[in-house]
Design an enzyme around this catalytic site. Structure first.
Site, PDB file in Angstrom:
ATOM      1  N   ASP A   1     -32.974  81.802  31.761  1.00  0.00           N
ATOM      2  CA  ASP A   1     -33.668  81.644  30.491  1.00  0.00           C
ATOM      3  C   ASP A   1     -34.623  82.782  30.163  1.00  0.00           C
ATOM      4  O   ASP A   1     -34.822  83.118  29.000  1.00  0.00           O
ATOM      5  CB  ASP A   1     -34.431  80.310  30.468  1.00  0.00           C
ATOM      6  CG  ASP A   1     -35.266  80.080  31.719  1.00  0.00           C
ATOM      7  OD1 ASP A   1     -35.200  80.890  32.652  1.00  0.00           O
ATOM      8  OD2 ASP A   1     -35.978  79.056  31.776  1.00  0.00           O
ATOM      9  N   HIS A   2     -35.224  83.388  31.163  1.00  0.00           N
ATOM     10  CA  HIS A   2     -36.233  84.422  30.937  1.00  0.00           C
ATOM     11  C   HIS A   2     -36.554  85.094  32.271  1.00  0.00           C
ATOM     12  O   HIS A   2     -36.062  84.681  33.326  1.00  0.00           O
ATOM     13  CB  HIS A   2     -37.514  83.815  30.342  1.00  0.00           C
ATOM     14  CG  HIS A   2     -38.032  82.647  31.132  1.00  0.00           C
ATOM     15  ND1 HIS A   2     -38.560  82.766  32.408  1.00  0.00           N
ATOM     16  CD2 HIS A   2     -38.079  81.312  30.844  1.00  0.00           C
ATOM     17  CE1 HIS A   2     -38.917  81.584  32.857  1.00  0.00           C
ATOM     18  NE2 HIS A   2     -38.625  80.672  31.935  1.00  0.00           N
TER      19      HIS A   2
ATOM     20  N   THR B   1     -38.977  77.939  29.072  1.00  0.00           N
ATOM     21  CA  THR B   1     -37.790  77.266  29.598  1.00  0.00           C
ATOM     22  C   THR B   1     -37.020  76.481  28.544  1.00  0.00           C
ATOM     23  O   THR B   1     -35.827  76.728  28.317  1.00  0.00           O
ATOM     24  CB  THR B   1     -38.195  76.339  30.760  1.00  0.00           C
ATOM     25  OG1 THR B   1     -38.733  77.132  31.810  1.00  0.00           O
ATOM     26  CG2 THR B   1     -36.994  75.560  31.278  1.00  0.00           C
TER      27      THR B   1
ATOM     28  N   ASP C   1     -37.923  80.368  39.331  1.00  0.00           N
ATOM     29  CA  ASP C   1     -39.075  80.270  38.432  1.00  0.00           C
ATOM     30  C   ASP C   1     -40.295  79.681  39.125  1.00  0.00           C
ATOM     31  O   ASP C   1     -41.401  80.238  39.059  1.00  0.00           O
ATOM     32  CB  ASP C   1     -38.709  79.405  37.225  1.00  0.00           C
ATOM     33  CG  ASP C   1     -39.838  79.265  36.228  1.00  0.00           C
ATOM     34  OD1 ASP C   1     -40.092  80.223  35.478  1.00  0.00           O
ATOM     35  OD2 ASP C   1     -40.483  78.202  36.198  1.00  0.00           O
TER      36      ASP C   1
ATOM     37  N   ASP D   1     -33.448  79.191  36.658  1.00  0.00           N
ATOM     38  CA  ASP D   1     -34.637  79.411  35.845  1.00  0.00           C
ATOM     39  C   ASP D   1     -35.476  80.577  36.378  1.00  0.00           C
ATOM     40  O   ASP D   1     -35.727  80.685  37.569  1.00  0.00           O
ATOM     41  CB  ASP D   1     -35.478  78.127  35.854  1.00  0.00           C
ATOM     42  CG  ASP D   1     -36.518  78.091  34.752  1.00  0.00           C
ATOM     43  OD1 ASP D   1     -37.155  79.120  34.487  1.00  0.00           O
ATOM     44  OD2 ASP D   1     -36.696  77.015  34.142  1.00  0.00           O
TER      45      ASP D   1
ATOM     46  N   HIS E   1     -43.785  81.671  39.769  1.00  0.00           N
ATOM     47  CA  HIS E   1     -45.078  81.267  39.237  1.00  0.00           C
ATOM     48  C   HIS E   1     -46.136  81.206  40.340  1.00  0.00           C
ATOM     49  O   HIS E   1     -47.247  81.712  40.190  1.00  0.00           O
ATOM     50  CB  HIS E   1     -44.976  79.878  38.597  1.00  0.00           C
ATOM     51  CG  HIS E   1     -44.477  79.881  37.195  1.00  0.00           C
ATOM     52  ND1 HIS E   1     -45.086  80.584  36.185  1.00  0.00           N
ATOM     53  CD2 HIS E   1     -43.434  79.225  36.609  1.00  0.00           C
ATOM     54  CE1 HIS E   1     -44.443  80.384  35.047  1.00  0.00           C
ATOM     55  NE2 HIS E   1     -43.434  79.562  35.281  1.00  0.00           N
TER      56      HIS E   1
END
Length: 482
Positions: free
Chosen positions: A246-247, A75, A199, A39, A203
């Site tokens: 995912d991104h 997500t 991820d 992720d 963050h």
């Protein structure tokens, strides 16, 4: 024995032989498939740290310069696009959170993961499609893999808990070991494996932090462990591995002199709002009270240079996002680096995603290696919506209706894998509903499942099923022999 009787015997033997009526072109056992998602792995995270295992994987297989995720770059929506081949507005998982505009209910990401009615809303993910065609599948922490679809559950699945520690490297290796056992001991054909990093670290500390760089090196070590595990399990020649995400991630401009704060916008008041979904990165949804839509829209549409506010019907079509009943009448997104604050400033992340999927910071990775993939190939960027068709090709299953095109990623496969005929639906049979939409085309998709989970029936060059042809031949020979 008369010649006609000999021909009759041959024809009948062919009809009764194992595999009669199965798809033409099947050569040996079906390869297995492991789809791994890390992720929030931005496309360029391998450029500022050493990633020897990801680099070796690219040399041994296929690497995309980058992959463009679906919008909205969150997500759950992006992961569901990978396993359905649909844009977000078509698969309906439009947010990480479940929400109900009628009751004002909003459920957090972890709760939403196990909520069937959020995921099972008409789209069938690849786990269920594969199982309907005789395969066995597994989902390990993958979003959407822990609920039933039209009454069917994934063969084996694991769901992380609300307090799950995403960064525990020892657990990562244990999870890989479990997945290998699923393939070797449980006979699974497809597994999707999810890791919540980098991820979470991105963050908390931001994409440019040393902590993120350290986590990328942990990801790389895990890729190495995974490939070693595949070899130790004897699966190297029969398992295709895809590593993706995912991104991406971008840095939040926390010191901006012009933050996006809806409560401070002139002529806007939350008194005019019946329901809102805000304070979740750079995206927002609003349901104005009856008669207040125009007033709210006029107050917000040009209120901030970094904020883009639209009526649902005017949202950019290129995002393939707003045309879904779950989307509210007003929706918005902010420019990279800016997040949207509602009644109070709740967000404190140093890194964020959810921005325009055309922004380079939202792009992500794609690596693939295995018996079906070419070696040392780097391909131009593509949209993640096309990955699903590739997965179905690798598993030799008929896809559901989707928005992808097999032709996009077919060049990543070896000539042998490319030349193997894809399962051909037979017109008029039940199976996959609807049509499969690709750019500029529309074709119906349906299938029947025969013994062993193979799709068919096999078709001869003239389009006549092999079994039917054999029966006609036998009938003619019987008449001649009489």
């Amino acid at each position: 024995m008369r010649p006609s009787a000999v021909l009759l015997a041959v024809a009948l033997a062919a009809l009764l032989a194992p595999g009669a009526g199965l798809p033409v072109g099947r050569r040996g056992p079906r390869n297995k498939l492991l789809l791994v998602s890390f992720d929030g792995f931005r496309w360029d995270y391998d450029q500022d740290v050493e990633t020897p295992n990801l680099d070796t994987m690219a040399l041994d297989g296929v690497k995309a310069r980058y992959m463009t995720p679906a919008f909205v770059t969150m997500t759950s929506p992006c992961h569901f696009t990978l396993v359905t081949g649909k844009y977000v507005e078509n698969h309906g998982v439009v947010h990480n959170m479940f929400y109900d505009t009628a009751t004002d209910m909003k459920l957090p990401y972890y709760t939403t993961l196990g909520l069937r009615k959020w995921w099972d809303n008409g789209s069938i993910p690849i786990w269920i499609t594969a199982q309907r065609q005789g395969l066995r599948t597994g989902s390990f922490f993958y979003p959407g893999g822990n609920v039933t679809y039209q009454g069917t559950a994934v063969t084996l699945s694991r769901k992380e808990g609300i307090l799950h520690d995403y960064k525990n490297e020892k657990e990562w290796r244990a999870n890989v070991d479990t997945v290998m056992r699923w393939f070797t001991d449980e006979g699974l054909d497809l597994v999707t494996l999810y890791f919540g990093e980098p991820d979470s670290t991105g963050h908390r500390y931001g994409p440019d932090s040393q902590q993120r760089k350290d986590m990328v090196m942990q990801v790389d070590r895990t890729v190495g462990y995974l490939r070693d595990s595949i070899r130790r399990s004897g699966l190297e020649s029969s398992l295709n591995l895809i590593v993706t995400s995912d991104h991406g991630m971008t840095t939040v401009n926390k010191k901006a002199s012009d933050p996006v704060e809806l409560r401070k916008i002139t002529n806007f008041t939350f008194e005019d709002i019946q329901f809102y979904l805000l304070d979740y990165g750079p995206n927002g949804m609003l349901l104005p009270k009856e008669g207040k839509l125009e007033a709210v829209y006029e107050a917000l549409k040009d209120a901030h240079p970094k904020l883009h506010v639209y009526k649902k019907e005017s949202f950019p079509k290129s995002f393939h996002y707003a045309n879904n009943p779950r989307i509210t009448p007003l929706l918005m997104y902010s420019d990279p680096g800016y997040v949207i604050h509602g009644k109070v400033n709740l967000q404190s992340n140093n890194g964020e995603h959810g921005f325009d999927n055309g922004d380079i910071s939202m792009k992500t990775i794609f690596r693939a290696v295995g018996p079906s993939f070419r070696r040392g190939l780097e391909v131009e960027p593509f949209e993640s919506v096309h990955v699903y068709e590739l997965l179905c090709k690798l598993l030799d299953i008929v896809p559901e209706a989707n928005d992808g095109a097999l032709s996009t990623l077919l060049p990543t496969l070896t000539p042998e894998a490319t030349s193997t005929p894809s399962p051909t639906p037979q017109a008029g049979t039940s199976g996959v509903p609807g049509t499969l939409s690709t750019p500029g085309t529309a074709r119906s998709t349906s299938h029947v499942t025969s013994a062993g989970g193979r799709t068919g029936p096999a078709r001869l060059p003239g389009g006549c099923p092999a079994l039917t042809t054999g029966m006609l031949l036998a009938t003619v020979l019987l008449a001649q022999a009489a």
